[in-house]
Design an enzyme around this catalytic site. Structure first.
Site, short mmCIF file in Angstrom:
data_model
loop_
_atom_site.label_atom_id
_atom_site.label_comp_id
_atom_site.label_asym_id
_atom_site.label_seq_id
_atom_site.Cartn_x
_atom_site.Cartn_y
_atom_site.Cartn_z
CG ASP A 50 -1.73 -1.27 1.36
OD1 ASP A 50 -2.35 -1.66 0.36
OD2 ASP A 50 -1.74 -1.87 2.44
CD GLU A 210 -9.26 -1.76 -0.19
OE1 GLU A 210 -9.99 -1.86 0.81
OE2 GLU A 210 -8.45 -2.63 -0.52
#
Ligand SMILES: *[C@@H]1O[C@H](CO)[C@@H](O)[C@H](O)[C@H]1NC(C)=O
Ligand SMILES: *[C@@H]1O[C@H](CO)[C@@H](O)[C@H](O)[C@H]1NC(C)=O
Ligand SMILES: *[C@@H]1O[C@H](CO)[C@@H](O)[C@H](O)[C@H]1NC(C)=O
Ligand SMILES: *[C@@H]1O[C@H](CO)[C@@H](O)[C@H](O)[C@H]1NC(C)=O
Length: 580
Positions: A50, A210
């Protein structure tokens, strides 16, 4: 070592063309200063999930997610996008989130995906901490000096209903946080107060829209998100609006970046962030998994890759597909001129610990460690107090009671590597154990320890329940110092061995285990750490071993990366950086 070197050369021959573009070699600019560059991925190998990245005054910065490991939220800095130095950890002391770490249930809660941003001299890292009942999950850390752990503030807590907060300032100075969903809230960065959520976009239909990031450009708000889940279906999609609250118009060519449904070695491509270099060229970083389409063996988990972006005025950005060998905008000249004292991510470790002092920056624990349990002791080495719980967390029982394990490790950052430590340990009672471990989670790890069994120090290998024991050979004498080793000669198999310290000829291989044991499963968000552990396997009471239990001391900690696979068959030799 010799055999491994030989094994690598035939593979290296396949990538002669790549060799010129390896980290630290001269920038690949054969004809003119503005020629496009060639580089290989991942640029932040090892578990670096991420990523969120920015460019500030000559340096690029990225933060990655860390879940339950501690310290968390590492910030890496680079001048050339290739050599990345560990600058600091935004979450680096228990007092920033008192009680959170030990109250965290489950192996993959903790710090989820963060965003890093810079404005008016201040760096911000915004994240959500999951898995603690009844506590505010949103945390915003600030610093003016990202090269010192201590300079990161205690967090401003905020209540966001969803994960993956972005941070975006509009031209009027208002700060907005977008989160999973995708929803938007305005936030007061001093108090954490937030306005009611506005729905922006549901994505294109993939699960889990997301990891949002908003960029304002040419009169549009661009909303870049991840969707499809963080496995084989992962993708980056994009939409834009004239107004920050919408309506958002999706790009017809979505997904704008994915390796979904391909045979690429790099799978799970998604969850990215975009930024501009000093020349005004756009780049992106996102996560990917070196698994191939079989998606079975990928012990390093989700790693960080770099891709060039072409973004013409008023148009949608074009993101170059993620491969092991990339070409794109000219890279800044190769440079290791980056402030700070942390190691570069792909460098070897050579820690003796006998000078005492601080624990090296790139070593991490599983939850905040118990005070004093792991420390570098002058003249003796890395002292690891035995925990009553074994690595699995027994007999502590269900989490979070299983929190107290004595473990410390570093990321596995290479497809093939060697990691070795010297262990000085004299177990007195049956069950006392200390050793070396390839650790994905408490439920998935491969370890080799010295353990007292039937009154004798014994080598015991345990690969998620497959156990092999070997008596320590009489010829090793009292064998108080044993060298333990974990190596990979191919990216699919761990080899664990032991020798009398300083006597390589005495080396015995104790066990081999498939890397599939450390791929996905209970650790689908995290990646393998290589380190050491110590336990008395349940003797004593509470979290403690009986009084008088000897400590384990580790010295001569050596991690050496040997090669990076950039496809199923091509290896780039490691360790060629400037200054090595
Ligand atoms: C997202 O989906 C929900 C449920 O279908 C719907 O109510 C909502 O209007 C959608 N939001 C946007 C911004 O399209
Ligand atoms: C943007 O949103 C605001 C507030 O919802 C609204 O007043 C304004 O008219 C919108 N502007 C455009 C161009 O849609
Ligand atoms: C250089 O790389 C950029 C970014 O990928 C691309 O847009 C451009 O076409 C490339 N130029 C050449 C000459 O290949
Ligand atoms: C081996 O490891 C498993 C956990 O993976 C653990 O449950 C088991 O007790 C260990 N066995 C021994 C003999 O240490």
């Amino acid at each position: 070592m010799k055999s491994l070197t030989r094994l690598l050369y035939p593979a290296l021959a396949l990538v002669q063309g790549i060799m010129v573009a390896m980290p630290g070699t001269a920038a690949a600019a054969p004809t003119s200063a503005v020629a496009n560059s060639t580089f290989h991925n991942p640029v932040l190998p090892g578990w670096h999930s991420d990523p969120s990245c920015i460019y500030v005054e000559g340096l690029f910065y990225c933060v990655t997610s860390t879940f339950i490991s501690f310290p968390g939220l590492p910030v890496y800095a680079s001048r050339d996008l290739i050599n990345w130095r560990l600058a600091s950890h935004a979450w680096n002391r228990e007092s920033q989130l008192p009680g959170y770490s030990w109250a965290t249930t489950e192996q993959q809660y903790g710090m989820f995906a963060a965003t890093i941003r810079f404005r008016e001299g201040v760096f911000y890292v915004i994240c959500e901490y999951l898995g603690v009942e009844g506590k505010e999950a949103g945390v915003l850390f600030k610093t003016t000096d990202p090269f010192r752990d201590e300079a990161w503030s205690d967090p401003v807590f905020f209540h966001a209903p969803k994960i993956d907060p972005d941070l975006f300032w509009d031209d009027d100075g208002k700060a907005y946080v977008a989160t999973q969903g995708i929803i938007l809230q305005e936030m007061n960065l001093e108090t954490g107060e937030m306005t009611p959520a506005v729905e922006l976009w549901n994505g294109t239909g993939g699960v889990w829209p997301e990891g949002p990031h908003i960029y304002k450009r040419d009169g549009y708000y661009y909303l870049l998100i991840a969707e499809g889940g963080t496995a084989e279906d992962h993708a980056i999609t994009i939409a834009r609006a004239r107004n920050i609250t919408g309506p958002y118009e999706p790009y017809e060519g979505n997904p704008i970046l994915t390796n979904r449904g391909t045979n690429e070695y790099f799978q799970t491509v998604g969850h990215g962030d975009l930024f501009q270099d000093a020349q005004g060229n756009w780049w992106g970083m996102c996560l990917a998994t070196r698994s191939g389409p079989a998606y079975k063996s990928y012990p390093m988990g989700r790693e960080t890759v770099l891709f060039p972006v072409t973004w013409r005025e008023g148009e949608w950005p074009i993101l170059e597909p993620v491969r092991g060998v990339m070409s794109g905008w000219p890279l800044p000249p190769r440079s290791r001129d980056v402030p700070g004292d942390g190691p570069f991510n792909e460098d070897p470790d050579a820690y003796d610990f006998t000078g005492g002092g601080a624990i090296p920056k790139n070593l991490v624990y599983w939850r905040v460690p118990r005070p004093g349990h792991i420390a570098a002791v002058r003249g003796k080495g890395l002292r690891v107090r035995l925990s009553r719980n074994d690595l699995e967390g027994a007999p502590g029982g269900s989490e979070p009671a299983a929190r107290a394990i004595s473990f410390i490790g570093r990321r596995q950052t290479h497809s093939v590597f060697r990691f070795e430590v010297d262990l000085s340990f004299s177990p007195r009672k049956n069950g006392e154990e200390a050793g070396i471990v390839a650790f994905l989670t408490q439920h998935a790890n491969i370890h080799l320890g010295v353990v007292r069994l039937d009154g004798e120090p014994t080598l015991r290998f345990n690969a998620s329940g497959v156990v092999t024991t070997r008596k320590i050979p009489k010829s090793w004498g009292r064998a108080e110092t044993v060298r333990l080793e974990i190596a990979m000669e191919k990216p699919t198999e761990y080899i664990l061995s032991a020798s009398r310290a300083g006597n390589r000829a005495s080396r015995i291989e104790v066990g081999r285990a498939s890397a599939e044991l450390l791929s996905g499963g209970t650790g689908s968000f995290v990646g393998t750490l290589l380190g050491v552990y110590a336990t008395c396997n349940g003797a004593g009471s509470g979290l403690d071993c009986p009084k008088g239990t000897p400590d384990a001391y580790f010295t001569r900690w050596r991690y050496t990366g040997l090669g990076q696979y950039v496809s199923e068959t091509e290896v780039v030799r490691a360790g060629k950086g400037i200054g090595k």
